[in-house]
Design an enzyme around this catalytic site. Structure first.
Site, PDB file in Angstrom:
ATOM      1  N   GLU A 103       0.774  -1.197   0.018  1.00  0.00           N
ATOM      2  CA  GLU A 103      -0.015  -0.096   0.088  1.00  0.00           C
ATOM      3  C   GLU A 103       0.747   1.403  -0.050  1.00  0.00           C
ATOM      4  OE1 GLU A 103      -2.796  -0.780   3.255  1.00  0.00           O
ATOM      5  OE2 GLU A 103      -4.190  -1.958   2.098  1.00  0.00           O
ATOM      6  N   ARG A 115      -5.515 -10.841  -5.444  1.00  0.00           N
ATOM      7  CA  ARG A 115      -4.562 -10.585  -4.495  1.00  0.00           C
ATOM      8  C   ARG A 115      -4.421 -11.605  -3.451  1.00  0.00           C
ATOM      9  NH1 ARG A 115      -6.903  -5.162  -1.004  1.00  0.00           N
ATOM     10  NH2 ARG A 115      -6.012  -5.801   0.877  1.00  0.00           N
ATOM     11  N   ASP A 133      -8.268  -8.854   3.814  1.00  0.00           N
ATOM     12  CA  ASP A 133      -8.143  -7.751   4.911  1.00  0.00           C
ATOM     13  C   ASP A 133      -9.510  -7.804   5.506  1.00  0.00           C
ATOM     14  OD1 ASP A 133      -7.173  -5.634   5.821  1.00  0.00           O
ATOM     15  OD2 ASP A 133      -7.621  -4.405   4.088  1.00  0.00           O
ATOM     16  N   GLU A 136     -13.189  -2.136  11.329  1.00  0.00           N
ATOM     17  CA  GLU A 136     -12.814  -1.412  10.196  1.00  0.00           C
ATOM     18  C   GLU A 136     -13.998  -2.062   9.389  1.00  0.00           C
ATOM     19  OE1 GLU A 136      -9.193  -1.662   8.131  1.00  0.00           O
ATOM     20  OE2 GLU A 136      -9.812  -0.835   6.506  1.00  0.00           O
TER      21      GLU A 136
HETATM   22  O1  GCW Z   1      -7.194  -2.752   5.918  1.00  0.00           O
HETATM   23  C1  GCW Z   1      -6.094  -1.798   5.611  1.00  0.00           C
HETATM   24  C2  GCW Z   1      -6.667  -0.336   6.055  1.00  0.00           C
HETATM   25  C3  GCW Z   1      -5.544   0.309   6.253  1.00  0.00           C
HETATM   26  C4  GCW Z   1      -4.200  -0.325   6.886  1.00  0.00           C
HETATM   27  C5  GCW Z   1      -4.014  -1.719   6.363  1.00  0.00           C
HETATM   28  C6  GCW Z   1      -2.842  -2.428   6.931  1.00  0.00           C
HETATM   29  C7  GCW Z   1      -2.582   0.519   8.476  1.00  0.00           C
HETATM   30  O2  GCW Z   1      -7.570  -0.040   5.315  1.00  0.00           O
HETATM   31  O3  GCW Z   1      -5.828   1.608   6.967  1.00  0.00           O
HETATM   32  O4  GCW Z   1      -3.274   0.508   7.027  1.00  0.00           O
HETATM   33  O5  GCW Z   1      -5.037  -2.342   5.982  1.00  0.00           O
HETATM   34  O6  GCW Z   1      -3.133  -3.530   7.716  1.00  0.00           O
HETATM   35  O7  GCW Z   1      -1.688  -2.119   6.802  1.00  0.00           O
END
Ligand code: GCW
Length: 865
Positions: free
Chosen positions: A300, A350, A379, A407
């Site tokens: 990211e 992914r 995620d 989240e």
């Molecule tokens: O799920 C994503 C989140 C990001 C986060 C990332 C991670 C800290 O949207 O905000 O960044 O994962 O786990 O690194």
């Protein structure tokens, strides 16, 4: 009167104003009936040894017993009468040679009645200091829950060595994915002067056996390692130390260049290694019990070893070697993936990334490197399969990464108890049904603990404990967004997730229900109605949330490029983030089979891979994660996919309505503050569940063209669309995506003095009245409006010119516009209406917030809505 008071007393006993700040360690005076069970608990304390953790343990015991039983224990040097005797096992045994506590692991404890001389004592023996502390908390928890301790003799050793939390706090005081206020550590680019909250938080963590906390965002600011900043970090470590919580830091791999003055951060460059070595030395001088580093790299937008053609093993090892002489560890996150994937390519996926990158590196990591693996391959989704990487590294230590921060699960506005989901993950057998040769468990065990090996199963929990592949360490990490909100996590029930996480990291065999019950007793008291109701709501909540937000393993349907909160079904598609569900007119789902898809299913051990390879053997709840199927596909349950979509969303929304009803039954049994807080949140959730239900159902109704066999989707007989009312100054807007407003439209007010929308109440709007029902002429009016976060609009509702309600749209929902994040329901009860009455809604905008209105729904008042 007296009789009445007596009858009421069990109800009012624990009804005292509360903020939730005390969480599960309230130490309220026990009701006399329960308190008398502990009449023989000693009231003097003999404590052996003197360290900061032992001092904290002793103090906690005194405060706890004084609160629960009403009399403060005394400290004494020797057992004078009956005493509570606490200390490390070795110290106790040398002071009282006749005492026998058996074998205890370093962080484990034994609680036991034993005679010392003539005195019957209650012994709290820890393997080490932390063990004593955990033993104290365990004893207090038992008493607070009214558990019988008259024959106590119990040894507890933690399931895994690593039991950490990660906070995503930024130095400016914000928290990434923070929903409960700002950072308890940082403010305005520096560490807070007042660290009271940091200390209280460490105490909270210790009370559930958590022994480490990484305090800064994994998207790390290199500043954290600068020499003038580290003394500030050391102040936080000083607070943690009393509670046995190791502090660790997220580091940015480019630090040798950004703050170190080097022209490279290539992990194999000796100058880079020397920089990390001296940085580690500097840290340990200030923080002797420093835990280690957490690394997010090549992910990211973060830089990483790939900048130099190096591997995660190269990067992890250079840090590991700097920390090893001091006993520190590196948590290297397996969350490494390309977020610019080609969505047109049916082979790109992914989900494959972590295994593809880390499996080939197995055996190349130093022993103090722990690969931190999110529980699923994507995620933190409300439903995804277990990451195949757990069984993909036999020579590498592993920690699971869970997310207490909600989240993708309602952001601490929706009540979602996650332990049932975590249990499914931990209890998943990575070896499936296949019979592998029996593996001898020679892994680290607590002394005296029996060797247990569940045949050929590779349960995730056993892998994490390092037992299957004989790893030296491993365990649990969870992301938490505890903030400055008085009650730590905003939603009172979000605390159940933190509690459950600690309990499972300590003992992964505990059940989610048992943990929910414990938490409820400690949080709301021992009233059996409260315990039953709160536990039941918690236990159902995750599946309920799944029912109205995402189905059959689609992954999230939230706004993926924005808030991750409200519905935005198409936002998953046509971008590089790789959270695709591939819905089109005919069908939905990602083909991840080996034969025709991305091959992800093949990353599992053979038995599991075979199960996921075919739609026929994939469990319904993960069908669309692994397969693309037509909407007419028949599930194992016998329903078609399209009908399942409609049914599950209506069921889910109804279930939340049920939570509201059940919670209302607890009025007067819980203090008003927390009762009202939870009720308001549940009522909001019930409204938002309807927003979700309608968005998902109308989207798939339109896309598939297949009607809901029960006629509900797209059919709202009692709804009066705002755009259909007589509007004064309000104007009509198309909402995007269209499914986020009823009929795709809403109205907004751009006139500062306010706007109004009017209609006449008639038979058409009230299906029930039309059918001659009910006898009552009172109605509930649901007003669906939009509560943006860029202003505080006000609303007023009038019937024939008489005001029946008014409110301010002052919630802090995560959007500045009309849409699925902000759509909110206000219920007005008991409104007397007759045909032809004029109903008028007035909206007064404020700053950027436009007093948006979607629709009204009017139904005869019943007890069951
Ligand atoms: O799920 C994503 C989140 C990001 C986060 C990332 C991670 C800290 O949207 O905000 O960044 O994962 O786990 O690194």
């Amino acid at each position: 009167m007296l009789l009445l008071l007596c009858l009421l007393s069990p109800l009012v006993a624990n009804v005292r104003a509360e903020t939730g700040h005390e969480a599960w360690r309230r130490y309220f005076r026990l009701a006399p009936k329960i308190g008398q069970k502990y009449a023989n608990v000693p009231i003097d304390i003999v404590s052996v040894g003197d360290t900061v953790i032992l001092a904290a343990s002793r103090k906690e015991l005194i405060v706890g017993l004084a609160g629960l039983l009403g009399s403060a224990p005394r400290k004494s040097a020797n057992p004078i009468d009956r005493s509570i005797v606490l200390g490390k096992a070795a110290d106790l045994q040398s002071k009282f040679p006749k005492l026998s506590v058996g074998a205890i692991s370093d962080e484990g404890y034994r609680l036991k009645w034993q005679r010392i001389g003539e005195k019957a004592c209650l012994v709290i023996a820890g393997g080490g200091d932390r063990g004593v502390l955990y033993g104290v908390f365990a004893l207090l928890s038992k008493i607070a829950r009214g558990e019988d301790i008259s024959a106590l003799n119990e040894v507890q050793n933690p399931a895994a060595e690593i039991r950490w939390v990660d906070q995503w706090d930024n130095l400016d005081g914000s928290i990434e994915r923070g929903y409960a206020g700002s950072s308890i550590y940082f403010y305005g680019g520096r560490v807070r002067d007042d660290l009271t909250r940091a200390s209280e938080y460490a105490r909270l963590l210790a009370s559930i056996g958590i022994n480490g906390c990484n305090i800064n965002n994994v998207n790390a600011n290199p500043r954290v390692l600068q020499s003038d900043f580290l003394p500030q970090i050391a102040r936080i470590a000083d607070e943690f130390r009393h509670w046995g919580v190791h502090l660790s830091l997220s580091v940015d791999l480019s630090s040798p260049t950004t703050i170190g003055g080097l022209d490279t951060f290539d992990p194999v460059d000796p100058r880079v290694a020397a920089w990390w070595n001296s940085k580690a030395d500097e840290i340990y001088t200030l923080i002797p019990d420093f835990g280690g580093f957490t690394v997010k790299a090549d992910s990211e937008g973060r830089v990483g070893p790939s900048s130099y053609g190096r591997t995660p093993a190269d990067a992890a090892n250079v840090l590991a070697r700097a920390l090893a002489p001091h006993g520190g560890v590196v948590f290297y996150r397996a969350f490494v993936y390309d977020h610019h994937l080609d969505w047109r390519d049916p082979k790109s996926d992914r989900a494959r990334a972590a295994y593809d990158i880390f499996h080939p590196l197995d055996g190349k990591f130093d022993d103090n490197v722990i690969i931190q693996i999110k529980h699923g391959p994507i995620d933190f989704q409300a439903r995804e399969p277990v990451s195949p990487l757990f069984s993909g590294m036999e020579k590498t230590s592993e920690a699971i990464e869970l997310q207490i921060t909600q989240e993708y699960t309602g952001q601490q506005r929706h009540l979602v108890y996650l332990a049932p989901m975590w249990k499914e993950v931990l209890d998943f057998d990575m070896n499936g049904a296949e019979q592998k040769p029996r593996i001898a468990a020679k892994a680290p065990r607590a002394p005296g603990e029996e060797e247990k090996q569940e045949d050929s199963s590779w349960f995730v929990r056993t892998l994490l404990a390092g037992r299957i592949f004989h790893r030296p360490t491993g365990g649990y990490v969870a992301v938490v967004n505890a903030g400055m909100d008085e009650n730590w996590l905003a939603h009172p029930f979000a605390m159940a997730n933190l509690y459950a996480y600690g309990r499972l990291a300590w003992d992964s065999n505990l059940g989610a229900r048992q943990i929910a019950e414990e938490w409820t007793r400690l949080t709301f008291g021992n009233d059996s109605v409260v315990v039953r109701t709160a536990t039941e709501i918690a236990m159902n909540s995750w599946r309920t949330y799944e029912k109205y937000t995402g189905f059959l393993g689609t992954q999230t349907l939230t706004d993926i490029t924005g808030s991750h909160y409200g519905p935005n079904i198409e936002s998953s598609e046509e971008n590089g983030w790789g959270q695709w569900h591939r819905a089109d007119h005919e069908g939905i789902g990602m083909d991840r089979s080996v034969k025709t898809g991305t091959g992800f299913a093949g990353q599992y051990q053979p038995a599991v891979a075979n199960m996921y390879e075919s739609a026929a053997t994939t469990p319904d709840e993960l069908l669309l994660f692994f397969h693309h199927v037509p909407y007419t596909h028949v599930l194992h349950s016998g329903k078609t996919v399209s009908q399942y979509v409609y049914d599950s969303h209506y069921e889910g929304a109804n279930e939340v309505k049920g939570f509201v009803r059940e919670w209302k039954g607890l009025k007067e049994r819980i203090d008003h503050e927390r009762y009202d807080d939870v009720l308001a949140r549940l009522e909001y959730q019930a409204g938002h569940a309807i927003v979700w239900r309608d968005a998902v159902c109308s989207y798939f109704l339109r896309l598939s063209g297949i009607a809901d066999a029960k006629g509900r989707a797209g059919n709202f007989p009692n709804r009066i669309e705002a755009e259909g009312m007589t509007l004064t100054d309000y104007d009509v807007v198309e909402v995007a995506p269209r499914e986020n407003a009823s009929d795709g439209k809403a109205i907004r007010c751009l006139v500062p003095a306010g706007c109004s929308a009017t209609f006449r109440f008639g038979a058409r709007e009230t299906g029930q009245a039309q059918a001659g029902l009910p006898h009552s002429k009172r109605y509930e009016i649901d007003v669906q409006y939009f509560d943006q976060n860029n202003g505080v609009s006000r609303f007023r509702v009038f019937v024939n010119g008489r005001k029946v309600d008014e409110w301010a749209a002052d919630d802090h929902l995560p959007a500045k516009k009309i849409g699925g994040d902000t759509s909110t329901r206000r219920r007005i009860h008991g409104v007397a209406l007759r045909p032809d009455d004029e109903i008028r809604v007035e909206g007064i905008p404020d700053e950027g917030e436009v007093a948006g209105l979607d629709y009204l729904e009017i139904l005869a008042e019943t007890t069951d809505r």
